[in-house]
Design an enzyme around this catalytic site. Structure first.
Site, PDB file in Angstrom:
ATOM      1  N   GLU A 190       0.792  -1.240   0.000  1.00  0.00           N
ATOM      2  CA  GLU A 190       0.000   0.000   0.000  1.00  0.00           C
ATOM      3  C   GLU A 190       0.824   1.291   0.000  1.00  0.00           C
ATOM      4  OE1 GLU A 190      -2.541  -0.412   3.430  1.00  0.00           O
ATOM      5  OE2 GLU A 190      -3.747  -1.958   2.491  1.00  0.00           O
ATOM      6  N   GLU A 192      -6.147 -10.888  -1.015  1.00  0.00           N
ATOM      7  CA  GLU A 192      -7.013 -10.618   0.145  1.00  0.00           C
ATOM      8  C   GLU A 192      -8.477 -10.564  -0.289  1.00  0.00           C
ATOM      9  OE1 GLU A 192      -5.624  -7.241   2.413  1.00  0.00           O
ATOM     10  OE2 GLU A 192      -3.530  -7.678   1.986  1.00  0.00           O
TER      11      GLU A 192
HETATM   12  C1  GLA Z   1      -5.156  -4.484   4.278  1.00  0.00           C
HETATM   13  C2  GLA Z   1      -3.910  -5.227   4.711  1.00  0.00           C
HETATM   14  C3  GLA Z   1      -4.229  -6.516   5.419  1.00  0.00           C
HETATM   15  C4  GLA Z   1      -5.352  -6.354   6.408  1.00  0.00           C
HETATM   16  C5  GLA Z   1      -6.548  -5.747   5.753  1.00  0.00           C
HETATM   17  C6  GLA Z   1      -7.672  -5.536   6.738  1.00  0.00           C
HETATM   18  O1  GLA Z   1      -5.712  -4.962   3.138  1.00  0.00           O
HETATM   19  O2  GLA Z   1      -3.028  -5.519   3.656  1.00  0.00           O
HETATM   20  O3  GLA Z   1      -3.087  -6.924   6.095  1.00  0.00           O
HETATM   21  O4  GLA Z   1      -4.932  -5.563   7.485  1.00  0.00           O
HETATM   22  O5  GLA Z   1      -6.183  -4.486   5.242  1.00  0.00           O
HETATM   23  O6  GLA Z   1      -7.789  -6.501   7.671  1.00  0.00           O
END
Ligand code: GLA
Length: 630
Positions: free
Chosen positions: A341, A464
């Site tokens: 990020e 994710e």
């Molecule tokens: C982001 C992070 C993850 C997690 C999510 C929310 O996507 O990369 O590690 O913290 O947020 O749980």
């Protein structure tokens, strides 16, 4: 007569399911652990928190919530002062899920929180918020909240706190063992369905991994695990050891790294079951303590210069790979997110700053002035990671144009230098968006992003994945199934560039987006329509046979929840749903040849919208009759 017995058995199992099956009773679930309406005036199970807590806990007969007596907590001097109940004293055990609820009244407007306190293996206290609710000087209920703790957590208690020191009243407190649900054995494992395409994985925290059903779910469906929190900098960095080393040597470039008990719980599981791990994450602006960036390793210190931070970064990354190699030489860390990020949606670096002061800001940018910390992070990861470990840049909103361009530019340069292996697409998606049923991103937008990144010639991983919908939207579950299906179709189209698809969690109730049903399994570990829709039509091989999953959802243009030919559950097509429908279907399922169901009846009989007609459909019909379902 033979069929009568089978019908009776099917109906009986239906009725049992109505009463709460399929679940097993956990050993610790015998009876309520602690349920009180305070009518006996006994408040002894509750104690104050900390030596300096000035509160007075007493039985009170003024304005109780139920009956005539409640418990009062007066003279609190801090918001975090409040009644606490020790879980060990009630015989609670690690790995078991519990439910807590209570009615609370505050003297004036306040946020009331149900929280958990525990001590870790280093004697450090931790505080986790479990639920919050507002009290406007009136009684409010802290809704039934599920929680568990792990074996590395000691002195565990749950407590109620407020946003300030207002007097507090508590009534109708309940702490019980949660029902334990079994996973479904009669559905295909996702990792088998997608075996020829890519790994299927999930993220899990140590607490979430505790219940045996979660472990079963992971073992059945996933062949990749991501530690939800435990390999993030805030959990890997050891401030005490770092300060000790600094004091002893005067060298302020060596952050010390350790694996805490929670990380070990998951990594032991991965080692014991031979599950490959996605490492997440080395360099991130969030969940990274500010002391890591300051001259004296305290949150109050001043930021170090770039050169010092580069040395710290190198030592940190080296330390992470060393500790993993030393403690888990047999675990396959097949992928690592090196940087997470770093780019804003518009394609610029994050704002300089302290994360704690402003969520989006980055201490990395504060030290480096820009995103020039990314390349050295990859250099060090390449230098110290095992040769077989693939290195990724991971981000969300990877379909936003500005961010996409920035990532592609960065990745192209890192690729030329041989430093990066792939892009991680977080994929936190929205089936419904701002009260509309227009998803964000659309399937087309998502697919276009996959195409762009695939053209880079790097590996891609969906890291994710979850897709939420708002509870109030009509047909949300069905829209979700259609959306997930479209997204997975797009992913399969690019399967040659994609090596893993990882869901961020296991069951809906354990997700960070739990209010909006983001995952494939519900809180009872049952596969949702989106599970069926993503395995739909895929031919896969198991050791025993080759199977093709069948169509279970309707086309993406339809918006009905019931079968198009009639009424859900109306097996005999008489325009009503009653016990005769359940009996006819039960006989049919029990292979009673005299039980004849028409084609339309069969469509209606597939009441749970899952593969084929089974006793589960009988159960669903009984639930419809009992008005437990619509
Ligand atoms: C982001 C992070 C993850 C997690 C999510 C929310 O996507 O990369 O590690 O913290 O947020 O749980």
């Amino acid at each position: 007569m033979k069929h009568t017995k089978k019908v009776a058995a099917a109906l009986l199992s239906g009725v049992l399911a109505l009463q709460g099956a399929p679940f097993l009773n956990p050993s610790a679930a015998e009876g309520d652990l602690y349920v009180t309406d305070f009518e006996d005036g006994n408040v002894e199970a509750f104690s104050k928190r900390g030596d300096e807590d000035t509160s007075v806990i007493a039985s009170c007969t003024e304005d109780a919530h139920g009956g005539s007596t409640c418990m009062s907590i007066t003279g609190r001097s801090q918001g975090w002062n409040g009644p606490s109940i020790s879980l060990e004293s009630l015989g609670c055990e690690p790995g078991v899920q519990y439910l807590a609820s209570a009615w609370v009244k505050m003297k004036w407007y306040n946020t009331v929180r149900l929280s958990m306190q525990y001590t870790d293996e280093d004697g450090q206290p931790h505080y986790d918020n479990l639920a919050s609710i507002q009290s406007d000087g009136k009684w409010v209920q802290i809704p039934e909240t599920k929680f568990s703790f792990t074996k590395n957590m000691k002195d565990v208690s749950i407590y109620i706190e407020g946003s300030d020191d207002a007097d507090m009243w508590l009534d109708d407190f309940s702490l019980t063992a949660a029902p334990v649900y079994k996973i479904q054995d009669d559905i295909p494992g996702l990792k088998d369905v997608y075996h020829d395409y890519f790994k299927i994985g999930g993220a899990v925290t140590a607490k979430e991994l505790s219940p045996s059903s979660t472990q079963d779910l992971i073992l059945k469906h996933y062949n990749s695990l991501t530690l939800g929190n435990e390999l993030k900098p805030e959990n890997l960095l050891d401030q005490t050891a770092t300060l000790a080393y600094y004091e002893e040597t005067g060298d302020n470039t060596v952050p010390m790294v350790k694996l805490n008990g929670a990380a070990k719980i998951i990594l032991d599981f991965c080692r014991d079951h031979d599950i490959p791990v996605r490492g997440h994450v080395l360099v991130w602006h969030s969940q990274t303590p500010y002391w890591f960036f300051t001259d004296d390793f305290t949150p109050e210190g001043t930021l170090v210069d770039k050169d010092t931070m580069l040395k710290r970064m190198e030592n940190y990354i080296k330390g992470v790979f060393e500790v993993l190699e030393a403690e888990y030489p047999d675990v396959d860390f097949y992928a690592w997110d090196v940087v997470n990020e770093a780019w804003e949606d518009g394609g610029q670096p994050r704002q300089k700053g302290k994360y704690e002061d402003n969520n989006g800001s980055s201490a990395w940018v504060a030290v480096f002035g820009d995103n020039s910390f990314i390349e050295p992070a990859f250099e060090y990861a390449r230098k110290y990671a095992p040769k077989e470990t693939k290195l990724y840049y991971n981000d969300y909103n990877e379909y936003m144009q500005g961010k996409q361009e920035a990532i592609i530019k960065m990745a192209t340069s890192l690729k030329e230098k041989g430093l990066i292996d792939g892009i991680g697409l977080q994929s936190h998606l929205n089936v419904t968006n701002n009260g509309t049923t227009d998803p964000f991103p659309s399937v087309q937008m998502y697919e276009a992003a996959l195409k762009k990144y695939a053209e880079l010639g790097l590996d891609l991983q969906v890291t994710e994945l979850d897709a939420t919908y708002t509870a109030t939207v009509a047909n949300g579950e069905k829209l979700q199934a259609e959306y997930y299906s479209g997204i997975m179709d797009a992913i399969v189209k690019y399967k040659d560039s994609i090596s893993a698809v990882v869901f961020w969690g296991t069951t809906d109730d354990q997700s960070w987006r739990k209010e909006n049903f983001p995952l494939l399994f519900d809180e009872k570990y049952q596969a949702k329509p989106c599970f069926d829709s993503i395995i739909d039509g895929i031919t896969y091989t198991t050791t025993a046979s080759t199977s093709t999953t069948s169509k279970t959802t309707t086309s993406s243009t339809s918006s009905e929840t019931t079968p198009s030919t009639g009424l859900r559950g109306d097996v005999n097509c008489d325009n009503s749903v009653d016990v005769s429908d359940a009996v006819l279907l039960a006989r049919f399922v029990a292979e009673d040849k005299t039980a004849v169901i028409t084609e339309s009846g069969k469509e209606n009989a597939d009441a749970n919208n899952k593969d084929g007609l089974t006793s589960d459909d009988v159960v669903t019909i009984l639930r419809i009759i009992a008005k437990l379902e619509k």
